[in-house]
Design an enzyme around this catalytic site. Structure first.
Site, PDB file in Angstrom:
ATOM      1  N   ASN A  97      13.205   2.754  19.808  1.00 40.13           N
ATOM      2  CA  ASN A  97      12.207   3.156  20.788  1.00 40.13           C
ATOM      3  C   ASN A  97      11.615   1.922  21.475  1.00 40.13           C
ATOM      4  OD1 ASN A  97      10.355   4.755  22.236  1.00 40.13           O
ATOM      5  ND2 ASN A  97      10.035   6.108  20.495  1.00 40.13           N
ATOM      6  N   HIS A 123       8.377 -18.986   5.907  1.00 37.47           N
ATOM      7  CA  HIS A 123       8.369 -20.379   5.469  1.00 37.47           C
ATOM      8  C   HIS A 123       8.023 -20.447   3.986  1.00 37.47           C
ATOM      9  CE1 HIS A 123       8.532 -22.314   9.456  1.00 37.47           C
ATOM     10  NE2 HIS A 123       7.920 -21.214   9.850  1.00 37.47           N
ATOM     11  N   THR A 163       7.723  -5.269   2.399  1.00 39.43           N
ATOM     12  CA  THR A 163       8.008  -6.582   1.819  1.00 39.43           C
ATOM     13  C   THR A 163       9.139  -6.535   0.803  1.00 39.43           C
ATOM     14  OG1 THR A 163       6.369  -6.246   0.083  1.00 39.43           O
ATOM     15  CG2 THR A 163       5.606  -7.305   2.114  1.00 39.43           C
ATOM     16  N   LYS A 164       9.481  -5.323   0.324  1.00 41.19           N
ATOM     17  CA  LYS A 164      10.525  -5.145  -0.695  1.00 41.19           C
ATOM     18  C   LYS A 164      11.449  -4.019  -0.277  1.00 41.19           C
ATOM     19  CE  LYS A 164       7.529  -6.721  -4.387  1.00 41.19           C
ATOM     20  NZ  LYS A 164       6.754  -6.375  -5.562  1.00 41.19           N
ATOM     21  N   ARG A 200       4.469   0.870  -0.400  1.00 42.85           N
ATOM     22  CA  ARG A 200       4.776   1.268  -1.772  1.00 42.85           C
ATOM     23  C   ARG A 200       5.356   2.676  -1.741  1.00 42.85           C
ATOM     24  NH1 ARG A 200       1.199   4.949  -2.952  1.00 42.85           N
ATOM     25  NH2 ARG A 200      -0.830   4.971  -1.934  1.00 42.85           N
TER      26      ARG A 200
END
Length: 196
Positions: free
Chosen positions: A95, A124, A174-175, A189
């Site tokens: 989109n 980083h 993040t996972k 989560r």
């Protein structure tokens, strides 16, 4: 006889003139990657991202002709591709207003990506106290078939979103997201499992 030129037209001409000067300077110094990057930005992220191309399938065909690997997908207006390391498989839908930073490969299967989603493939390492930004680290992102990423979600480096998974709007992933699950929140989560 004198006439006035609108300021926006002058600024557009000045912008194109500056880009052309950068290309000439890059050619003079044999800096081909820089020149390629400038042409990529002009063609892919400016000309082909325009709302004047109404049909997402037409935009995808033009992006493919410009060297992007997006054949048989749909890409709406305002999508930014940082490089050619983005692969949209047939049936993928992206989109408007999405962002691919282009530092590492992003592969999107036959999935739906809502507006404003960010794919960030670089980060980083933490540096010493004098300067906390350490060396650049890049990791690929993969989105499986049947997945749905909600509006304004952010997908961070190294994440794999499984087949049939849903990422809620505004989430920061993040996972890895397991197949056939719903994830949401900051950081994202598990909310619940879905039937496969």
């Amino acid at each position: 006889m004198a006439f006035s030129v609108p300021g926006s037209l002058i600024s557009s001409q000045q912008h194109l003139h500056r880009q052309a000067e950068k290309i000439r300077a890059a050619r003079a110094t044999k800096d081909r990657p820089h020149a390629v990057r400038i042409w990529h930005d002009i063609i892919v992220n400016w000309l082909l991202a325009t709302p004047l191309i109404v049909n997402g399938a037409h935009r995808s065909r033009l992006l493919h002709l410009a060297g992007m690997n997006v054949r048989s997908s749909r890409v709406l207006k305002g999508v930014t591709f940082g490089s050619r390391m983005v692969v949209l498989k047939p049936g993928a839908f992206v989109n408007e207003g999405c962002y691919f930073d282009g530092n590492e490969r992003v592969v999107i299967g036959r999935a739906a990506v809502a507006q404003g989603v960010r794919f960030v493939t670089s980060t980083h390492e933490i540096g010493p106290s004098e300067f906390r930004v350490g060396p650049l680290v890049t990791k690929p992102i993969h989105v499986g078939d049947g997945a749905w990423i909600g509006a304004f979600a952010t997908i961070l480096p190294g994440v794999t979103i499984g087949n049939g998974a849903i990422v809620a709007a505004g989430s920061v992933v993040t996972k890895d997201v397991e197949p056939n699950t719903v994830h949401g929140g900051v950081p994202a989560r598990l909310i619940r499992s879905l039937e496969g």
